[in-house]
Design an enzyme around this catalytic site. Sequence first.
Site, PDB file in Angstrom:
ATOM      1  N   CYS A   1       0.841  -1.188   0.000  1.00  0.00           N
ATOM      2  CA  CYS A   1       0.000   0.000   0.000  1.00  0.00           C
ATOM      3  C   CYS A   1       0.877   1.240   0.000  1.00  0.00           C
ATOM      4  O   CYS A   1       2.092   1.149   0.155  1.00  0.00           O
ATOM      5  CB  CYS A   1      -0.854  -0.018   1.245  1.00  0.00           C
ATOM      6  SG  CYS A   1      -1.661  -1.606   1.478  1.00  0.00           S
TER       7      CYS A   1
ATOM      8  N   ARG B   1       1.112   1.904  -6.043  1.00  0.00           N
ATOM      9  CA  ARG B   1       1.392   0.872  -5.037  1.00  0.00           C
ATOM     10  C   ARG B   1       0.169   0.025  -4.707  1.00  0.00           C
ATOM     11  O   ARG B   1       0.266  -0.974  -4.006  1.00  0.00           O
ATOM     12  CB  ARG B   1       1.897   1.530  -3.747  1.00  0.00           C
ATOM     13  CG  ARG B   1       3.132   2.368  -3.933  1.00  0.00           C
ATOM     14  CD  ARG B   1       3.544   3.001  -2.628  1.00  0.00           C
ATOM     15  NE  ARG B   1       4.031   1.999  -1.701  1.00  0.00           N
ATOM     16  CZ  ARG B   1       5.285   1.562  -1.658  1.00  0.00           C
ATOM     17  NH1 ARG B   1       6.177   2.055  -2.478  1.00  0.00           N
ATOM     18  NH2 ARG B   1       5.646   0.647  -0.794  1.00  0.00           N
TER      19      ARG B   1
ATOM     20  N   TRP C   1      -3.566  -1.979  -1.409  1.00  0.00           N
ATOM     21  CA  TRP C   1      -3.559  -3.205  -2.215  1.00  0.00           C
ATOM     22  C   TRP C   1      -3.888  -4.320  -1.243  1.00  0.00           C
ATOM     23  O   TRP C   1      -3.119  -4.609  -0.330  1.00  0.00           O
ATOM     24  CB  TRP C   1      -2.182  -3.414  -2.859  1.00  0.00           C
ATOM     25  CG  TRP C   1      -2.165  -4.572  -3.807  1.00  0.00           C
ATOM     26  CD1 TRP C   1      -2.607  -4.569  -5.102  1.00  0.00           C
ATOM     27  CD2 TRP C   1      -1.674  -5.894  -3.557  1.00  0.00           C
ATOM     28  NE1 TRP C   1      -2.426  -5.814  -5.663  1.00  0.00           N
ATOM     29  CE2 TRP C   1      -1.867  -6.642  -4.742  1.00  0.00           C
ATOM     30  CE3 TRP C   1      -1.114  -6.518  -2.453  1.00  0.00           C
ATOM     31  CZ2 TRP C   1      -1.502  -7.989  -4.847  1.00  0.00           C
ATOM     32  CZ3 TRP C   1      -0.752  -7.865  -2.560  1.00  0.00           C
ATOM     33  CH2 TRP C   1      -0.945  -8.580  -3.748  1.00  0.00           C
TER      34      TRP C   1
ATOM     35  N   ASN D   1       1.473   0.009   5.826  1.00  0.00           N
ATOM     36  CA  ASN D   1       1.898  -0.722   4.632  1.00  0.00           C
ATOM     37  C   ASN D   1       2.752  -1.888   5.116  1.00  0.00           C
ATOM     38  O   ASN D   1       3.755  -1.666   5.794  1.00  0.00           O
ATOM     39  CB  ASN D   1       2.721   0.199   3.718  1.00  0.00           C
ATOM     40  CG  ASN D   1       3.398  -0.567   2.593  1.00  0.00           C
ATOM     41  OD1 ASN D   1       2.856  -1.545   2.098  1.00  0.00           O
ATOM     42  ND2 ASN D   1       4.582  -0.117   2.205  1.00  0.00           N
ATOM     43  N   GLY D   2       2.340  -3.110   4.760  1.00  0.00           N
ATOM     44  CA  GLY D   2       3.092  -4.291   5.190  1.00  0.00           C
ATOM     45  C   GLY D   2       2.138  -5.380   5.628  1.00  0.00           C
ATOM     46  O   GLY D   2       0.931  -5.315   5.337  1.00  0.00           O
TER      47      GLY D   2
ATOM     48  N   GLU E   1       8.626 -12.016 -21.901  1.00  0.00           N
ATOM     49  CA  GLU E   1       8.272 -10.657 -21.498  1.00  0.00           C
ATOM     50  C   GLU E   1       7.062 -10.167 -22.307  1.00  0.00           C
ATOM     51  O   GLU E   1       6.158  -9.521 -21.757  1.00  0.00           O
ATOM     52  CB  GLU E   1       9.486  -9.733 -21.672  1.00  0.00           C
ATOM     53  CG  GLU E   1       9.267  -8.273 -21.379  1.00  0.00           C
ATOM     54  CD  GLU E   1       8.768  -7.962 -19.970  1.00  0.00           C
ATOM     55  OE1 GLU E   1       8.762  -8.834 -19.106  1.00  0.00           O
ATOM     56  OE2 GLU E   1       8.337  -6.813 -19.760  1.00  0.00           O
TER      57      GLU E   1
ATOM     58  N   LYS F   1       3.513  -9.053 -20.684  1.00  0.00           N
ATOM     59  CA  LYS F   1       2.909  -7.736 -20.928  1.00  0.00           C
ATOM     60  C   LYS F   1       1.471  -7.906 -21.396  1.00  0.00           C
ATOM     61  O   LYS F   1       0.573  -7.211 -20.930  1.00  0.00           O
ATOM     62  CB  LYS F   1       3.665  -6.962 -22.026  1.00  0.00           C
ATOM     63  CG  LYS F   1       4.955  -6.307 -21.683  1.00  0.00           C
ATOM     64  CD  LYS F   1       4.884  -5.157 -20.733  1.00  0.00           C
ATOM     65  CE  LYS F   1       4.979  -5.630 -19.307  1.00  0.00           C
ATOM     66  NZ  LYS F   1       6.299  -5.694 -18.753  1.00  0.00           N
TER      67      LYS F   1
ATOM     68  N   GLU G   1      -0.826  -9.212 -18.559  1.00  0.00           N
ATOM     69  CA  GLU G   1      -0.893  -8.265 -17.452  1.00  0.00           C
ATOM     70  C   GLU G   1      -1.872  -7.115 -17.718  1.00  0.00           C
ATOM     71  O   GLU G   1      -2.635  -6.725 -16.846  1.00  0.00           O
ATOM     72  CB  GLU G   1       0.520  -7.719 -17.268  1.00  0.00           C
ATOM     73  CG  GLU G   1       0.778  -6.815 -16.153  1.00  0.00           C
ATOM     74  CD  GLU G   1       2.271  -6.477 -16.036  1.00  0.00           C
ATOM     75  OE1 GLU G   1       2.689  -6.123 -14.949  1.00  0.00           O
ATOM     76  OE2 GLU G   1       3.027  -6.548 -17.033  1.00  0.00           O
TER      77      GLU G   1
ATOM     78  N   HIS H   1       6.701 -30.641 -28.541  1.00  0.00           N
ATOM     79  CA  HIS H   1       6.657 -31.465 -27.323  1.00  0.00           C
ATOM     80  C   HIS H   1       5.374 -31.219 -26.531  1.00  0.00           C
ATOM     81  O   HIS H   1       5.293 -31.584 -25.362  1.00  0.00           O
ATOM     82  CB  HIS H   1       7.894 -31.191 -26.459  1.00  0.00           C
ATOM     83  CG  HIS H   1       9.174 -31.513 -27.174  1.00  0.00           C
ATOM     84  ND1 HIS H   1       9.549 -32.798 -27.457  1.00  0.00           N
ATOM     85  CD2 HIS H   1      10.115 -30.716 -27.725  1.00  0.00           C
ATOM     86  CE1 HIS H   1      10.701 -32.788 -28.128  1.00  0.00           C
ATOM     87  NE2 HIS H   1      11.058 -31.516 -28.305  1.00  0.00           N
TER      88      HIS H   1
ATOM     89  N   LYS I   1       2.336  -1.851  -8.469  1.00  0.00           N
ATOM     90  CA  LYS I   1       3.650  -1.635  -9.071  1.00  0.00           C
ATOM     91  C   LYS I   1       4.762  -2.234  -8.219  1.00  0.00           C
ATOM     92  O   LYS I   1       5.706  -2.813  -8.728  1.00  0.00           O
ATOM     93  CB  LYS I   1       3.857  -0.126  -9.236  1.00  0.00           C
ATOM     94  CG  LYS I   1       5.148   0.263  -9.904  1.00  0.00           C
ATOM     95  CD  LYS I   1       5.063   0.030 -11.390  1.00  0.00           C
ATOM     96  CE  LYS I   1       6.374   0.280 -12.096  1.00  0.00           C
ATOM     97  NZ  LYS I   1       6.426  -0.446 -13.375  1.00  0.00           N
TER      98      LYS I   1
END
Length: 609
Positions: free
Chosen positions: A2, A27, A74, A99-100, A482, A486, A489, A505, A604
């Site tokens: 957060c 965040r 978050w 935050n935590g 990547e 992207k 996401e 395979h 983020k």
Amino acid sequence: MCGIVGGVVQNNLVAILMEGLGRLEYRGYDSAGLAVLNKQGIRCKRVLGKVKALRELLETEPVSGNTGIAHTRWATHGKPSTANAHPHICRNKVAVVHNGIIENHEQLRKQQLENGHQFLSQTDTEVIVHEIFDAMKTSGGLLSAVMQTVKKLEGTYALGVMSSDEPGSLVACRKDSPLVIGIGNEGYFIASDVAALLQVTQRFVFLEDGDVAAITKDKLVIYDVNEHEVVRTVKESLLTADFFDKSGYPHYMLKEIYEQPFAILRTLEDRFINNRLQDSAFGENAAAIFNYIKAVQILACGTSHHAGLVARHWFEKLARVPCDIEVASEFRYRNPVLAADTLIVVISQSGETADTLAALQEAKKLGAKYSLAICNVPESSLVREADLVLMTRAGPEIGVASTKAFTTQLTALMLLVIAVGKRFHLSEEKAHNLTAQLFNLPGNIKKILQLNNEIKALSEQFSQKQHALFLGRGSHYPIAMEGALKLKEISYIHAEAYPAGELKHGPLALIDADMPIVTIAPNNSLLEKLKSNMQEVSARGGQLIIFTDESLDTIADGNVQVVKIPQVDNDISPIVYTIPLQLLSYHVAVLKGTDVDQPRNLAKSVTVE
Ligand code: AGP
């Protein structure tokens, strides 16, 4: 993960808190809230959703006060809801933002229920506010109550706390979660990140783990983990508030994609004298450390891990430096064997990723003597913990999907390959050649950015799709990974990356007319092999989208679209091929109407495990 912001000033603090909260939204953006202290006591407003919703609420239900704390969340413990939004308040007397994660919250909650406290949320945070409330009865003040409380907390925290008993003061503390103190002309402030306070100051104190700070509008006193008063250095930030606007772009992500030529140039600047890369660019003891090490172990998460995967190819192929890489969250629990002369390279945009930090600490415990951080945030925890540092100078990256951080990480990693590689098998001549390739990058990326409209047109094919495959080989396989990350996401399309040789395979069974297959096919020693893989896909009706610098007429038919990329040297081409994939996922997300800069469920900076 957060974001918290707070402060004590002479007049009304609400506008400062709201501006700060807006800059911390990267965040987390599940809920937002603030509490201010005024003559009537604590006034609190909280909403489900983003800071914008809080701003709207404050227009109809304004509050004001000269002492305040604010939070953007978050969700970890408890779903996103107004009840779970911070600040949490105990009996109108103590308010907390956090935050935590408090790991022993269940045990504390049990005890507090027995003591008669009522819980209004499902969060781990609420135990903190009740604990402080109880401690205030005996401790003689907010500061000592907070000091007493943090001794009982297990886990991670950055806290902002205020009490109606002590108007005009704020207590802040941290353990394994970032917290800075801003020194303004009109008062003192706290925040998870300097970005939140640039409208009021560029002067900051970075709290150390275990520090507790007592703040009034004219005074800051810091106590260390042993409760001794300490003086921490004041640092000047080079950032200004303009870094945080969109400069006319519709999204931060697009702005950040276009900033890449400049960001890469800045990452290269001042590292060379007479065309020779200076060891000192990595820190004071770099030369001695590079002389000592025999191997490299890279640790990172997400996009930063993909950068490391490319670097492993470079270390081993170009310089014959033994190099291993692992996702930080796996490494930290695997009890791997590590030699003292293995250089630990941690890569992180934020420098606050909990798993990467823990993996670095674990590597040290396992006996690795030296570490190097590649990071974009100068005062971050990772930078402080590593022996050597090479900063990527991408500037603040706000879009949750990492773009310029990734290409500057790759640039920094190539610098590291040159510096370390010279001690192994990288010739002086090859080092010069790689340096020249790096300096050509900004120009080459500018050319690729001109393909924007072509790529935008391609993106229409994806908007109705549920799945996509990304193929690459060698050092371009991580670029396929990547590209897939992207796309999933920000557009929520399920995307997987495979090394093209793996197709038969298993994944070939997925191929049909509904499956777009994005292939990265630069003209290198693996192209002929890749062409066979593409033929296999084409023969089964798959829709191929090929990014290449070569003529691929042999497989061009109705199901194949080729985007021609300007030719670049093979060593550096993974960086260049990243750009069209960023643009592709960006345009698909815009077409799908998703929240490009703040995709659902993500944040983020991943400061929790
Ligand atoms: C990338 O687009 C992501 N948002 C994510 O994978 C990110 O790279 C990862 O969380 C690691 O973050 P860091 O670089 O700040 O450590």
